[in-house]
Each structure stands twice: as structure tokens, then as C-alpha cells.
Scaffold this motif. Structure first.
Motif, PDB file in Angstrom:
ATOM      1  N   SER A 289       5.724  17.824  29.515  1.00  0.00           N
ATOM      2  CA  SER A 289       5.812  16.916  30.499  1.00  0.00           C
ATOM      3  C   SER A 289       6.691  15.838  30.353  1.00  0.00           C
ATOM      4  CB  SER A 289       3.987  16.522  30.746  1.00  0.00           C
ATOM      5  OG  SER A 289       3.919  15.745  29.619  1.00  0.00           O
TER       6      SER A 289
ATOM      7  N   LYS B 181       5.827  12.504  29.443  1.00  0.00           N
ATOM      8  CA  LYS B 181       5.495  11.407  28.242  1.00  0.00           C
ATOM      9  C   LYS B 181       5.083  12.197  27.028  1.00  0.00           C
ATOM     10  CE  LYS B 181       3.694   8.624  32.268  1.00  0.00           C
ATOM     11  NZ  LYS B 181       3.165   9.583  33.161  1.00  0.00           N
TER      12      LYS B 181
ATOM     13  N   GLY C 166       4.075  20.381  32.752  1.00  0.00           N
ATOM     14  CA  GLY C 166       3.251  19.598  33.211  1.00  0.00           C
ATOM     15  C   GLY C 166       1.880  19.780  32.521  1.00  0.00           C
ATOM     16  N   ALA C 167       2.095  20.263  31.307  1.00  0.00           N
ATOM     17  CA  ALA C 167       0.605  20.663  30.221  1.00  0.00           C
ATOM     18  C   ALA C 167       0.330  19.570  29.369  1.00  0.00           C
ATOM     19  CB  ALA C 167       1.356  21.736  29.603  1.00  0.00           C
TER      20      ALA C 167
ATOM     21  N   ARG D 246      -1.947  17.162  30.783  1.00  0.00           N
ATOM     22  CA  ARG D 246      -3.326  17.015  31.049  1.00  0.00           C
ATOM     23  C   ARG D 246      -3.748  18.117  32.154  1.00  0.00           C
ATOM     24  NH1 ARG D 246      -0.534  12.719  33.348  1.00  0.00           N
ATOM     25  NH2 ARG D 246      -0.633  12.902  35.359  1.00  0.00           N
ATOM     26  N   GLY D 247      -5.066  18.125  32.622  1.00  0.00           N
ATOM     27  CA  GLY D 247      -5.186  18.742  33.997  1.00  0.00           C
ATOM     28  C   GLY D 247      -5.151  20.232  33.721  1.00  0.00           C
ATOM     29  N   ILE D 248      -4.601  21.089  34.762  1.00  0.00           N
ATOM     30  CA  ILE D 248      -4.564  22.450  34.801  1.00  0.00           C
ATOM     31  C   ILE D 248      -3.598  23.086  33.750  1.00  0.00           C
ATOM     32  CG2 ILE D 248      -3.599  24.462  36.169  1.00  0.00           C
ATOM     33  CD1 ILE D 248      -4.756  22.829  38.570  1.00  0.00           C
TER      34      ILE D 248
ATOM     35  N   ASP E 272       1.429  11.533  25.145  1.00  0.00           N
ATOM     36  CA  ASP E 272       0.297  12.170  26.012  1.00  0.00           C
ATOM     37  C   ASP E 272       0.271  13.910  25.347  1.00  0.00           C
ATOM     38  OD1 ASP E 272      -0.286  10.131  27.114  1.00  0.00           O
ATOM     39  OD2 ASP E 272       0.339  10.749  29.040  1.00  0.00           O
TER      40      ASP E 272
ATOM     41  N   TYR F 289       4.484  17.946  50.538  1.00  0.00           N
ATOM     42  CA  TYR F 289       3.878  18.841  48.972  1.00  0.00           C
ATOM     43  C   TYR F 289       3.587  20.174  49.625  1.00  0.00           C
ATOM     44  CZ  TYR F 289       0.349  20.005  45.465  1.00  0.00           C
ATOM     45  OH  TYR F 289      -0.397  20.275  44.779  1.00  0.00           O
TER      46      TYR F 289
ATOM     47  N   LYS G 189       5.131  23.899  48.430  1.00  0.00           N
ATOM     48  CA  LYS G 189       4.277  24.976  47.555  1.00  0.00           C
ATOM     49  C   LYS G 189       4.443  26.120  48.225  1.00  0.00           C
ATOM     50  CE  LYS G 189       2.542  22.609  44.234  1.00  0.00           C
ATOM     51  NZ  LYS G 189       2.596  23.077  42.892  1.00  0.00           N
TER      52      LYS G 189
ATOM     53  N   MET H 118      -4.353  14.313  39.738  1.00  0.00           N
ATOM     54  CA  MET H 118      -3.364  14.556  40.454  1.00  0.00           C
ATOM     55  C   MET H 118      -4.240  14.542  42.047  1.00  0.00           C
ATOM     56  SD  MET H 118      -0.764  17.568  41.757  1.00  0.00           S
ATOM     57  CE  MET H 118       0.951  16.848  41.726  1.00  0.00           C
TER      58      MET H 118
ATOM     59  N   ASN I 243       4.123  24.644  36.395  1.00  0.00           N
ATOM     60  CA  ASN I 243       2.998  23.998  36.673  1.00  0.00           C
ATOM     61  C   ASN I 243       3.397  22.540  36.911  1.00  0.00           C
ATOM     62  OD1 ASN I 243       0.037  23.399  36.771  1.00  0.00           O
ATOM     63  ND2 ASN I 243       0.743  22.199  35.053  1.00  0.00           N
TER      64      ASN I 243
ATOM     65  N   THR J 164      -8.792  16.933  38.960  1.00  0.00           N
ATOM     66  CA  THR J 164      -7.749  16.642  38.142  1.00  0.00           C
ATOM     67  C   THR J 164      -7.435  15.209  38.538  1.00  0.00           C
ATOM     68  OG1 THR J 164      -5.725  17.505  39.131  1.00  0.00           O
ATOM     69  CG2 THR J 164      -6.857  18.896  37.450  1.00  0.00           C
TER      70      THR J 164
ATOM     71  N   PRO K  90      -4.489  27.422  43.681  1.00  0.00           N
ATOM     72  CA  PRO K  90      -5.552  26.751  43.514  1.00  0.00           C
ATOM     73  C   PRO K  90      -6.011  25.895  44.602  1.00  0.00           C
ATOM     74  CG  PRO K  90      -4.089  26.061  41.607  1.00  0.00           C
ATOM     75  CD  PRO K  90      -3.191  26.608  42.859  1.00  0.00           C
TER      76      PRO K  90
ATOM     77  N   LEU L  54      -9.168  22.905  45.440  1.00  0.00           N
ATOM     78  CA  LEU L  54      -9.227  21.445  45.170  1.00  0.00           C
ATOM     79  C   LEU L  54      -9.878  21.437  43.724  1.00  0.00           C
ATOM     80  CD1 LEU L  54      -8.656  18.716  45.850  1.00  0.00           C
ATOM     81  CD2 LEU L  54     -11.025  18.807  47.029  1.00  0.00           C
ATOM     82  N   VAL L  55      -9.203  20.895  42.704  1.00  0.00           N
ATOM     83  CA  VAL L  55      -9.385  21.170  41.268  1.00  0.00           C
ATOM     84  C   VAL L  55      -9.677  19.703  40.826  1.00  0.00           C
ATOM     85  CG1 VAL L  55      -8.815  21.751  38.901  1.00  0.00           C
ATOM     86  CG2 VAL L  55      -8.254  23.285  40.963  1.00  0.00           C
TER      87      VAL L  55
HETATM   88  N1  LIG Z   1      -5.591  19.472  41.038  1.00  0.00           N
HETATM   89  C1  LIG Z   1      -5.730  20.427  42.406  1.00  0.00           C
HETATM   90  O1  LIG Z   1      -6.647  20.218  43.248  1.00  0.00           O
HETATM   91  C2  LIG Z   1      -4.468  21.019  42.683  1.00  0.00           C
HETATM   92  C3  LIG Z   1      -4.878  22.220  43.952  1.00  0.00           C
HETATM   93  C4  LIG Z   1      -3.700  22.791  43.927  1.00  0.00           C
HETATM   94  C5  LIG Z   1      -2.531  23.042  43.150  1.00  0.00           C
HETATM   95  N2  LIG Z   1      -2.541  22.099  42.373  1.00  0.00           N
HETATM   96  C6  LIG Z   1      -1.322  22.378  41.253  1.00  0.00           C
HETATM   97  O2  LIG Z   1      -1.656  22.329  39.865  1.00  0.00           O
HETATM   98  C7  LIG Z   1      -0.489  21.664  39.218  1.00  0.00           C
HETATM   99  C8  LIG Z   1      -0.995  21.099  38.188  1.00  0.00           C
HETATM  100  O3  LIG Z   1      -1.655  19.903  38.720  1.00  0.00           O
HETATM  101  P1  LIG Z   1      -2.817  19.046  38.164  1.00  0.00           P
HETATM  102  O4  LIG Z   1      -4.033  18.858  39.047  1.00  0.00           O
HETATM  103  O5  LIG Z   1      -3.364  19.542  36.854  1.00  0.00           O
HETATM  104  O6  LIG Z   1      -2.141  17.698  37.653  1.00  0.00           O
HETATM  105  P2  LIG Z   1      -2.387  16.225  36.835  1.00  0.00           P
HETATM  106  O7  LIG Z   1      -3.690  16.618  36.131  1.00  0.00           O
HETATM  107  O8  LIG Z   1      -2.038  15.036  37.585  1.00  0.00           O
HETATM  108  O9  LIG Z   1      -1.284  16.793  35.761  1.00  0.00           O
HETATM  109  C9  LIG Z   1       0.076  16.732  35.871  1.00  0.00           C
HETATM  110  C10 LIG Z   1       0.978  17.190  34.857  1.00  0.00           C
HETATM  111  O10 LIG Z   1       2.499  17.291  35.226  1.00  0.00           O
HETATM  112  C11 LIG Z   1       3.170  16.113  34.414  1.00  0.00           C
HETATM  113  N3  LIG Z   1       4.087  15.785  35.453  1.00  0.00           N
HETATM  114  C12 LIG Z   1       3.928  14.996  36.378  1.00  0.00           C
HETATM  115  N4  LIG Z   1       5.235  14.878  37.018  1.00  0.00           N
HETATM  116  C13 LIG Z   1       5.968  15.593  35.938  1.00  0.00           C
HETATM  117  C14 LIG Z   1       7.592  15.718  36.283  1.00  0.00           C
HETATM  118  N5  LIG Z   1       8.273  15.248  37.123  1.00  0.00           N
HETATM  119  N6  LIG Z   1       7.945  16.383  35.217  1.00  0.00           N
HETATM  120  C15 LIG Z   1       7.234  16.965  34.201  1.00  0.00           C
HETATM  121  N7  LIG Z   1       6.070  16.885  34.266  1.00  0.00           N
HETATM  122  C16 LIG Z   1       5.379  16.100  35.180  1.00  0.00           C
HETATM  123  C17 LIG Z   1       2.002  15.266  34.065  1.00  0.00           C
HETATM  124  O11 LIG Z   1       2.404  14.585  32.874  1.00  0.00           O
HETATM  125  P3  LIG Z   1       3.428  13.051  32.789  1.00  0.00           P
HETATM  126  O12 LIG Z   1       3.024  12.220  34.205  1.00  0.00           O
HETATM  127  O13 LIG Z   1       3.355  12.859  31.566  1.00  0.00           O
HETATM  128  O14 LIG Z   1       4.781  13.768  33.307  1.00  0.00           O
HETATM  129  C18 LIG Z   1       0.813  15.983  33.710  1.00  0.00           C
HETATM  130  O15 LIG Z   1       0.891  16.803  32.458  1.00  0.00           O
HETATM  131  C19 LIG Z   1       0.453  21.299  40.196  1.00  0.00           C
HETATM  132  O16 LIG Z   1       1.371  22.094  40.398  1.00  0.00           O
HETATM  133  C20 LIG Z   1      -0.400  21.221  41.264  1.00  0.00           C
HETATM  134  O17 LIG Z   1       0.667  20.994  42.486  1.00  0.00           O
HETATM  135  C21 LIG Z   1      -3.368  21.367  41.850  1.00  0.00           C
END
Ligand SMILES: NC(=O)c1ccc[n+]([C@@H]2O[C@H](COP(=O)([O-])OP(=O)(O)OC[C@H]3O[C@@H](n4cnc5c(N)ncnc54)[C@H](OP(=O)(O)O)[C@@H]3O)[C@@H](O)[C@H]2O)c1
Length: 254
Positions: free
Chosen positions: A38, A40, A14-15, A17-19, A43, A163, A167, A199, A97, A197, A192, A194-195
Motif C-alpha cells: 500500500s 504508507k 491495498g493490504a 488495512r480493511g479487506i 501501516d 468509481y 469496477k 473506505m 485490491n 472498512t 463485495p 457494503l463492508v
Molecule cells: N468496503 C466496501 O464496502 C467495499 C465494497 C466493494 C468493494 N470494495 C473494494 O474493496 C477493496 C478494498 O477496500 P477497503 O474497503 O478494504 O478499503 P480500506 O479499508 O480503505 O483500505 C484501502 C487500502 O488500500 C490502500 N490504498 C489506497 N489507495 C491506494 C493507492 N493509490 N495505492 C496503493 N494502495 C492504496 C490503503 O492504504 P494507504 O492509504 O496507506 O495506501 C489501504 O491499505 C477496494 O478495491 C474497494 O473498492 C470495498
């Protein structure tokens, strides 16, 4: 603390974008070679190019590997771990991730396809990638696994209930694997808050100012806040830390 990862190889799901992308950049800056994954590939390629560009003028040029894989697909996990070993020759750090949240609303009303998808990627996926890392490399050479959970795994918020169940389960998977794979492999989690991103956009975009005021440190998280904690867990500075989670949330859980 000078947290370095020189000579280490990391694979981050999941790298693009975002975290995940922030962790990749942080790990590369700390000296690691990194494979990002990830779904795509375009990307991934642009994220890899952006990270590599930071080092273009230095004598220490870096190559970031890319491998398109759905984190919920066990065959793709096996292939990505194998590709990492083929390209870089080792795998010291796995970061689980990637996650998905295809449903928001009352958890009792979810349809089974979206329930299954949430579990397949967020929980079974993390296990399968860890299993592949263990079987293909870490059982023999040791390693370090970091699971990205959430403060939702430690609290109750029913609009994203399933979800959060994944977790919470990921935290117990972290503890169980940490005990089973010690002493060779450390397994830890990050929770984490609320970040800012993509998601979590639906949770913060319309009310960022008001939400910030409810957080003791008065701001939402940035991906780099999580990446720096991940660097601590990935580095030898945390060499006596396993089976636990670090909450990085600006005090939100309080
Ligand atoms: N943002 C928050 O507030 C927050 C809070 C707590 C925990 N988290 C956790 O932090 C982690 C990263 O989240 P984020 O906020 O950085 O999200 P994000 O910005 O939406 O990025 C998600 C990444 O995961 C990839 N992805 C999505 N579905 C996938 C799949 N089925 N297989 C492989 N890759 C996949 C996406 O690329 P593609 O779509 O191209 O696959 C993207 O690279 C997650 O585990 C999330 O649950 C986030």
C-alpha cells in the motif's frame, strides 16, 4: 472444505488495512507466504507485525513481506513484483485490491484530475500489476489473479458513479484476461457489497442499523467475509473457475 495455500506466494495490493489486510491474514493462516503493499510503509509494518504475532508461538513462524507502492504507479508495480520474487522466489497469486474513490456526488460534475485518479488506480492499476506479474513470472510458471471489484460494478449508484464505472470495467478486464491468459493463469473477481472498512465509512457509519435491515442477511459485511471468498479463488478448490465474479454481499444486490 480445507482450503490450503501451502508453498504458494501471494502479493496483495491495498493490504495495510480493511479487506486487503484480512485477505493477507487469511492467506498466511492457509500456509501462504504473503507480500503486502500500500502507500504508507509504517501501516504496512504494523499490519505485518500483527499477522506475524499470531504465529509467533507456533513452530511454523511466518514472515510477511512489505513493499510501499502506489497502485497507480507503473514503476512501483514493477518494483513490487520484482521485490516479491527476490524475497520469496515465486509469485503464484496476485490480488488487485487497492482502489480509491476521491469523489462523491453527481458524476456529470466531476473534475478531470479526480476522474483520472480514479481510473489510474482502480482500472489501469489493476491491469499494470497483472501485466507485471505476467511478464516477470506467470507467463512462464502460471498463476492466479484476483481482482477486487464491487457490486457497484453490477448496479447503478450515481453518487459514486465513476468509481462504479471502474469496477464494471474491472469485471470486463477480468473476463478478457481470463480468456487470454488461460490455461496457465486463472483470473477472477470478487464483488463485495457494503463492508465495514474506512473506505466505505461515509456509506454506512451513520445508518448501520437501517442499512442492515435492507440487506437480506441483516448485517453489513466484515473484511473476513471477503477474505474467505478470496481464499476459495486463490486455492485449488476453484481450479475450474476462471473469468467470473463472485458476489459477496449478504444478498444486497437482490
Ligand atoms: N468496503 C466496501 O464496502 C467495499 C465494497 C466493494 C468493494 N470494495 C473494494 O474493496 C477493496 C478494498 O477496500 P477497503 O474497503 O478494504 O478499503 P480500506 O479499508 O480503505 O483500505 C484501502 C487500502 O488500500 C490502500 N490504498 C489506497 N489507495 C491506494 C493507492 N493509490 N495505492 C496503493 N494502495 C492504496 C490503503 O492504504 P494507504 O492509504 O496507506 O495506501 C489501504 O491499505 C477496494 O478495491 C474497494 O473498492 C470495498
Amino acid at each position: 472444505m480445507d482450503l490450503r495455500l501451502d508453498g504458494k506466494v501471494a502479493l496483495i495490493t491495498g493490504a495495510s488495512r480493511g479487506i486487503g489486510a484480512a485477505m493477507a491474514a487469511e492467506f498466511v493462516a492457509a500456509g501462504a507466504q504473503v507480500m503486502i503493499s500500500s502507500r504508507k510503509e509504517p501501516d504496512l509494518l504494523s499490519t505485518a507485525a500483527a499477522i506475524e504475532a499470531r504465529f509467533r508461538d507456533s513452530t511454523d513462524a511466518r514472515k510477511v513481506g512489505v513493499f510501499a507502492a502506489n497502485a497507480g504507479d507503473p514503476d512501483a508495480a514493477a518494483a513490487c513484483v520484482a521485490a516479491t520474487l527476490e524475497q520469496f522466489g515465486r509469485l503464484d497469486i496476485l490480488v488487485n485490491n487497492a482502489a480509491t474513490n476521491p469523489y462523491m456526488g453527481k458524476m456529470i460534475e466531476i473534475d478531470l484530475p479526480r476522474l483520472d485518479k480514479t481510473y489510474e488506480v482502480n482500472l489501469r492499476g489493476a491491469f499494470v500489476w497483472a501485466q507485471q506479474a505476467w511478464q516477470q513470472y506467470m507467463a512462464e510458471h502460471g498463476g492466479n489473479i484476483i481482482n477486487i471489484s464491487s457490486i457497484g460494478g453490477l448496479s447503478v449508484e450515481t453518487s459514486i458513479g465513476h468509481y462504479n464505472v471502474t469496477k464494471a470495467a474491472l469485471l470486463h478486464l477480468t473476463r478478457s484476461l481470463a480468456k487470454e491468459l488461460a490455461p496457465g493463469v486463472r483470473v477472477n473477481a470478487l464483488c463485495p457489497g457494503l463492508v465495514k472498512t474506512d473506505m466505505a465509512r461515509a456509506l454506512w457509519e451513520s445508518g448501520e442499523e437501517a442499512i442492515s435491515q435492507m440487506i437480506p442477511l441483516h448485517r453489513l459485511g466484515e473484511p473476513e467475509d471477503i477474505a474467505q471468498a478470496a481464499l476459495f479463488l486463490a486455492s485449488d478448490a476453484s481450479s475450474w473457475v476462471t473469468g467470473t465474479c463472485i458476489v459477496v454481499d449478504g444478498g444486497m444486490l437482490l
